[in-house]
Design a protein around this motif. Structure first.
Motif, mmCIF file in Angstrom:
data_model
loop_
_atom_site.group_PDB
_atom_site.id
_atom_site.type_symbol
_atom_site.label_atom_id
_atom_site.label_comp_id
_atom_site.label_asym_id
_atom_site.label_seq_id
_atom_site.Cartn_x
_atom_site.Cartn_y
_atom_site.Cartn_z
ATOM 1 N N GLY A 46 29.053 121.327 -24.932
ATOM 2 C CA GLY A 46 29.717 122.513 -25.275
ATOM 3 C C GLY A 46 31.057 122.740 -24.094
ATOM 4 O O GLY A 46 31.660 123.645 -24.476
ATOM 5 N N ASP A 47 31.002 121.787 -23.144
ATOM 6 C CA ASP A 47 32.211 121.897 -22.196
ATOM 7 C C ASP A 47 33.604 121.524 -22.842
ATOM 8 O O ASP A 47 33.557 120.658 -23.686
ATOM 9 C CB ASP A 47 31.829 121.101 -21.031
ATOM 10 C CG ASP A 47 30.882 121.559 -20.100
ATOM 11 O OD1 ASP A 47 30.478 122.670 -20.220
ATOM 12 O OD2 ASP A 47 30.545 120.880 -19.064
ATOM 13 N N GLN A 48 34.646 122.345 -22.556
ATOM 14 C CA GLN A 48 35.890 122.038 -23.198
ATOM 15 C C GLN A 48 36.698 120.923 -22.289
ATOM 16 O O GLN A 48 36.721 121.284 -20.833
ATOM 17 C CB GLN A 48 36.534 123.356 -23.629
ATOM 18 C CG GLN A 48 36.056 124.185 -24.352
ATOM 19 C CD GLN A 48 35.816 123.165 -25.758
ATOM 20 O OE1 GLN A 48 36.796 122.751 -26.320
ATOM 21 N NE2 GLN A 48 34.592 123.220 -26.183
ATOM 22 N N PRO A 49 37.445 120.118 -22.703
ATOM 23 C CA PRO A 49 38.267 119.195 -21.842
ATOM 24 C C PRO A 49 39.479 119.965 -21.148
ATOM 25 O O PRO A 49 40.051 120.858 -21.843
ATOM 26 C CB PRO A 49 38.860 117.966 -22.870
ATOM 27 C CG PRO A 49 39.019 118.880 -24.270
ATOM 28 C CD PRO A 49 37.574 119.681 -23.986
ATOM 29 N N ASP A 50 39.832 119.667 -19.949
ATOM 30 C CA ASP A 50 41.043 120.102 -19.331
ATOM 31 C C ASP A 50 41.622 118.805 -18.670
ATOM 32 O O ASP A 50 41.334 118.314 -17.393
ATOM 33 C CB ASP A 50 40.395 121.059 -18.396
ATOM 34 C CG ASP A 50 41.898 121.729 -17.699
ATOM 35 O OD1 ASP A 50 42.724 121.035 -17.394
ATOM 36 O OD2 ASP A 50 41.741 122.872 -17.160
ATOM 37 N N ALA A 51 42.567 118.104 -19.195
ATOM 38 C CA ALA A 51 43.216 116.973 -18.779
ATOM 39 C C ALA A 51 43.976 117.136 -17.373
ATOM 40 O O ALA A 51 44.066 116.148 -16.697
ATOM 41 C CB ALA A 51 44.066 116.376 -19.862
ATOM 42 N N LYS A 52 44.344 118.279 -17.141
ATOM 43 C CA LYS A 52 45.197 118.653 -15.870
ATOM 44 C C LYS A 52 44.198 118.678 -14.772
ATOM 45 O O LYS A 52 44.313 118.148 -13.654
ATOM 46 C CB LYS A 52 45.784 119.853 -15.984
ATOM 47 C CG LYS A 52 47.109 119.847 -16.801
ATOM 48 C CD LYS A 52 48.124 121.040 -16.793
ATOM 49 C CE LYS A 52 49.167 120.761 -17.935
ATOM 50 N NZ LYS A 52 50.158 121.993 -17.965
ATOM 51 N N LEU A 53 43.110 119.200 -14.936
ATOM 52 C CA LEU A 53 42.010 119.424 -14.029
ATOM 53 C C LEU A 53 41.145 118.110 -13.839
ATOM 54 O O LEU A 53 40.836 117.927 -12.649
ATOM 55 C CB LEU A 53 41.229 120.753 -14.391
ATOM 56 C CG LEU A 53 39.949 120.999 -13.237
ATOM 57 C CD1 LEU A 53 40.893 121.403 -12.084
ATOM 58 C CD2 LEU A 53 39.113 122.258 -13.698
ATOM 59 N N TYR A 54 41.080 117.610 -14.920
ATOM 60 C CA TYR A 54 40.115 116.118 -14.812
ATOM 61 C C TYR A 54 40.994 114.990 -15.619
ATOM 62 O O TYR A 54 40.494 114.724 -16.694
ATOM 63 C CB TYR A 54 38.811 116.577 -15.502
ATOM 64 C CG TYR A 54 37.918 117.861 -15.186
ATOM 65 C CD1 TYR A 54 37.545 117.691 -13.739
ATOM 66 C CD2 TYR A 54 38.179 118.821 -15.864
ATOM 67 C CE1 TYR A 54 36.879 118.828 -13.602
ATOM 68 C CE2 TYR A 54 36.958 119.997 -15.618
ATOM 69 C CZ TYR A 54 36.618 119.948 -14.260
ATOM 70 O OH TYR A 54 35.917 120.857 -13.842
ATOM 71 N N ILE A 62 39.368 109.560 -29.493
ATOM 72 C CA ILE A 62 39.176 109.426 -28.254
ATOM 73 C C ILE A 62 39.583 110.740 -27.223
ATOM 74 O O ILE A 62 41.154 110.847 -27.512
ATOM 75 C CB ILE A 62 39.713 108.235 -27.530
ATOM 76 C CG1 ILE A 62 39.186 106.967 -28.360
ATOM 77 C CG2 ILE A 62 39.242 107.916 -26.014
ATOM 78 C CD1 ILE A 62 39.520 105.628 -27.978
ATOM 79 N N ILE A 63 38.875 111.422 -26.583
ATOM 80 C CA ILE A 63 39.222 112.681 -26.030
ATOM 81 C C ILE A 63 38.955 112.361 -24.610
ATOM 82 O O ILE A 63 37.792 112.340 -24.031
ATOM 83 C CB ILE A 63 38.607 113.851 -26.674
ATOM 84 C CG1 ILE A 63 38.862 113.809 -28.120
ATOM 85 C CG2 ILE A 63 39.189 115.000 -25.999
ATOM 86 C CD1 ILE A 63 37.960 114.864 -29.047
ATOM 87 N N GLY A 64 39.986 112.774 -23.895
ATOM 88 C CA GLY A 64 39.792 112.614 -22.194
ATOM 89 C C GLY A 64 39.811 113.962 -21.734
ATOM 90 O O GLY A 64 39.763 114.914 -22.317
ATOM 91 N N GLY A 65 39.724 114.129 -20.239
ATOM 92 C CA GLY A 65 39.926 115.251 -19.759
ATOM 93 C C GLY A 65 38.609 116.121 -19.429
ATOM 94 O O GLY A 65 38.513 117.308 -19.313
ATOM 95 N N TYR A 66 37.475 115.280 -19.377
ATOM 96 C CA TYR A 66 35.989 116.120 -19.213
ATOM 97 C C TYR A 66 35.788 115.753 -17.529
ATOM 98 O O TYR A 66 36.002 114.803 -17.106
ATOM 99 C CB TYR A 66 35.144 115.485 -20.201
ATOM 100 C CG TYR A 66 35.234 115.988 -21.553
ATOM 101 C CD1 TYR A 66 34.610 117.167 -21.905
ATOM 102 C CD2 TYR A 66 35.878 115.364 -22.384
ATOM 103 C CE1 TYR A 66 34.574 117.611 -23.249
ATOM 104 C CE2 TYR A 66 36.111 115.789 -23.652
ATOM 105 C CZ TYR A 66 35.487 116.879 -24.120
ATOM 106 O OH TYR A 66 35.668 117.127 -25.550
ATOM 107 N N ALA A 67 34.857 116.703 -17.076
ATOM 108 C CA ALA A 67 34.463 116.738 -15.900
ATOM 109 C C ALA A 67 33.432 115.402 -15.821
ATOM 110 O O ALA A 67 32.915 115.350 -16.930
ATOM 111 C CB ALA A 67 33.694 117.705 -15.347
ATOM 112 N N GLU A 68 33.180 114.741 -14.773
ATOM 113 C CA GLU A 68 32.113 113.712 -14.683
ATOM 114 C C GLU A 68 30.808 113.987 -15.066
ATOM 115 O O GLU A 68 30.157 113.560 -15.670
ATOM 116 C CB GLU A 68 32.062 113.172 -13.031
ATOM 117 C CG GLU A 68 31.333 111.958 -12.856
ATOM 118 C CD GLU A 68 31.398 111.257 -11.725
ATOM 119 O OE1 GLU A 68 30.578 110.619 -11.278
ATOM 120 O OE2 GLU A 68 32.396 111.728 -10.751
ATOM 121 N N ASN A 69 30.361 115.245 -14.903
ATOM 122 C CA ASN A 69 28.969 115.874 -15.203
ATOM 123 C C ASN A 69 29.192 116.889 -16.452
ATOM 124 O O ASN A 69 28.497 117.796 -16.276
ATOM 125 C CB ASN A 69 28.292 116.543 -13.825
ATOM 126 C CG ASN A 69 29.361 117.463 -13.409
ATOM 127 O OD1 ASN A 69 30.292 117.824 -13.706
ATOM 128 N ND2 ASN A 69 28.854 118.271 -12.704
#
Length: 203
Positions: A53-61, A42-49
């Protein structure tokens, strides 16, 4: 529904549990939890849209799993109950786990392992192989013991690049503020365990 080996990608937002812990009391909303029953990632930190290929950024999202319910708080925000399986493990990455409040009496038996209601406001992890990376386990509480994490029933847990802080007890006799290891194995790398407050021993 998920199966061993599945990847689950979670968008930014705050989520509260709505499903009862396996074999728990369905009429008690405090038994609601994010239960991980199979060996998934389970990987969080993705933008809503987010796009492929997008990479997660838990601080930003930030992806927040919250124990705050419409009435009260969940006893465990996250419960990892996936049984041990050769070559399989649970992986949590990029999540913030907060707002749980352990308490109550008795235990719930899942896959032959005992999960105490009174331990693990943030997380309870039993009889499993799990890895937690880039996660925050913060601001959870307990009316008994183990405000942050309770690791039990011969679990094997690895914690990397994570923060376990601000977990507190509501009674003077509580033990185990950040992490309580009960008959299990924990490996911790490059992580912070800080500012957890408990009335008894093992801050």
């Amino acid at each position: 529904l998920s199966n061993d080996g599945d990847f689950i990608y979670v968008a930014a937002g705050t989520y509260s549990p709505t499903v009862t812990l396996s074999n728990g009391t369905t009429s008690d909303s405090k038994e609601n939890t994010f239960e991980i029953r199979s060996n998934v990632h389970i990987i969080g930190g993705y933008a809503e849209n987010a796009q492929a290929g997008d990479q997660p950024d838990a601080k930003l999202y930030p992806t927040i799993l919250s124990g705050q319910l419409s009435a009260g708080k969940a006893r465990h925000v996250v419960a990892i109950t996936a049984p041990l399986a050769d070559g399989k493990k649970v992986l949590l990455n990029g999540l913030t786990i907060k707002g749980g409040e352990a308490g109550g009496t008795g235990s719930v038996i899942i896959n032959g392992a005992s999960f105490s209601r009174a331990h693990g406001g943030g997380m309870i992890i039993g009889n499993t192989l799990a890895e937690i990376e880039n996660c925050n386990i913060i601001n959870n509480s307990t009316n008994n013991h183990a405000a942050g994490m309770y690791v039990t029933e011969r679990a094997v847990l690895t914690i990397k690049n994570s923060n376990i802080s601000g977990n507190t007890a509501n009674i003077a006799a509580s033990n185990g503020g950040g992490i309580w290891n009960d008959g299990s194995t924990i490996y911790i790398y490059n992580s912070t365990i800080n500012g957890n407050r408990i009335g008894g021993v093992g801050g």
